[in-house]
Scaffold this motif. Structure first.
Motif, short mmCIF file in Angstrom:
data_model
loop_
_atom_site.label_atom_id
_atom_site.label_comp_id
_atom_site.label_asym_id
_atom_site.label_seq_id
_atom_site.Cartn_x
_atom_site.Cartn_y
_atom_site.Cartn_z
N ASN A 136 4.03 0.93 -3.00
CA ASN A 136 3.68 0.51 -4.36
C ASN A 136 4.60 -0.63 -4.82
OD1 ASN A 136 1.82 0.93 -6.37
ND2 ASN A 136 3.14 2.27 -7.56
N MET B 161 -4.76 -10.94 -7.33
CA MET B 161 -5.54 -11.30 -6.14
C MET B 161 -5.64 -12.81 -6.00
SD MET B 161 -6.90 -9.59 -3.71
CE MET B 161 -7.93 -9.93 -2.29
N GLN C 132 0.81 -1.23 0.00
CA GLN C 132 0.00 0.00 0.00
C GLN C 132 0.84 1.27 0.00
OE1 GLN C 132 -2.42 -0.81 3.48
NE2 GLN C 132 -4.22 -1.25 2.24
N GLY D 96 -6.27 -6.62 -7.52
CA GLY D 96 -7.30 -7.06 -8.46
C GLY D 96 -7.05 -6.65 -9.90
N PRO D 97 -6.87 -5.35 -10.18
CA PRO D 97 -6.66 -4.90 -11.57
C PRO D 97 -5.41 -5.49 -12.21
CG PRO D 97 -7.23 -3.06 -10.15
CD PRO D 97 -6.97 -4.22 -9.24
N ARG E 261 -7.86 -6.32 1.94
CA ARG E 261 -7.62 -4.87 1.96
C ARG E 261 -6.86 -4.40 0.72
NH1 ARG E 261 -5.96 -5.62 7.69
NH2 ARG E 261 -3.92 -4.73 7.27
N GLY F 185 -7.50 -5.61 -2.34
CA GLY F 185 -8.30 -5.95 -3.52
C GLY F 185 -8.23 -4.92 -4.64
N ARG F 186 -8.33 -3.65 -4.28
CA ARG F 186 -8.30 -2.59 -5.29
C ARG F 186 -6.95 -2.45 -5.97
NH1 ARG F 186 -11.54 2.54 -2.64
NH2 ARG F 186 -13.61 1.60 -2.61
N VAL F 187 -5.91 -2.89 -5.27
CA VAL F 187 -4.55 -2.78 -5.82
C VAL F 187 -4.17 -4.03 -6.61
CG1 VAL F 187 -2.14 -2.30 -5.24
CG2 VAL F 187 -3.95 -1.41 -3.79
#
Length: 231
Positions: free
Chosen positions: A107, A137, A104, A132-133, A126, A128-130
């Motif tokens: 990076n 994940m 987080q 996932g794309p 926590r 997921g947004r990082v």
């Protein structure tokens, strides 16, 4: 897109009106390689499904018999005995909450696959947004959420790859390096296609394998006869 002279010369070797048999196509795609490095051979599989629907998702993992030729860096989220197990199996990075903050805040993405034990998914969630794309994940279907971290890490190191649909209903996966030669590349390709065909959703209607193209990192693509693959 402007192509270089070498690409244009190689493209002349491909008959765009033909669908090549598997072995013939894999032999040809190696001849189309022109880079100074050992190019990766990739398969691009367009499926007759709609990835917007949950019951038409195609996702899984398969161990290629000859691996991908790439050194895969594995990050494992685990604690205690499971962390020790992951390290012994050859994981490159092992940890828990401290890795979350590193990802987080710094990076940090110096890894190719992320594995987690089920009890760590609350923590990993926590990210997921990082993650996932980037397709990083951990997922039970891909075998990257597991209590058997030893097997998970060893399979990945041995050549396990994950396949999943993108938004255009295409699967993009590596099947090895040009240096592998035709037989090894074909065995890897056959193993991959067997898994993809087996993963056909019950909700899929009509033609499942719409098109299958093999290509190298830099070279032009070669269309394979998808109807021969199903057989």
């Amino acid at each position: 897109m402007k192509r270089g002279k070498k690409y244009i010369e190689k493209e002349k070797l491909v008959d765009r009106s033909s669908l090549y048999d598997i072995k013939e196509g894999i032999e040809l795609v190696q001849k189309l390689s022109y880079a100074k490095f050992d190019e990766t051979v990739e398969a691009h599989i367009k499926l007759g499904v709609d990835s917007r629907h949950a019951d038409q998702q195609v996702r899984g993992a398969v161990v290629l018999p000859h691996g991908t030729g790439k050194k895969v860096r594995v990050l494992v989220f685990a604690k205690g005995d499971k962390a020790a197990e992951a390290e012994a199996a050859g994981a490159d990075f092992v940890g828990a909450e401290e890795l979350v903050s590193r990802i987080q805040n710094d990076n940090w993405f110096d890894y190719d696959v992320v594995v987690a034990t089920p009890d760590m998914m609350g923590v990993v969630g926590r990210l997921g947004r990082v993650l996932g794309p980037k397709g990083l994940m951990p997922n039970p279907k891909a075998g990257t959420v597991s209590m058997d971290v030893k097997k998970a890490v060893e399979d990945i190191k041995a050549g396990k790859i994950e396949y999943r649909l993108d938004k255009t209903n295409i699967i993009h996966v590596p099947i090895g390096k040009v240096s592998f030669g035709t037989e090894k590349l074909k065995e890897n390709f056959d193993t991959l296609m067997g898994a993809v065909v087996k993963a056909k959703p019950a909700a899929s209607k009509g033609t499942y394998l719409r098109s299958v193209v093999v290509t190298t990192t830099m070279g032009p693509g070669v269309k394979l006869n998808a109807s021969k693959i199903v057989g």
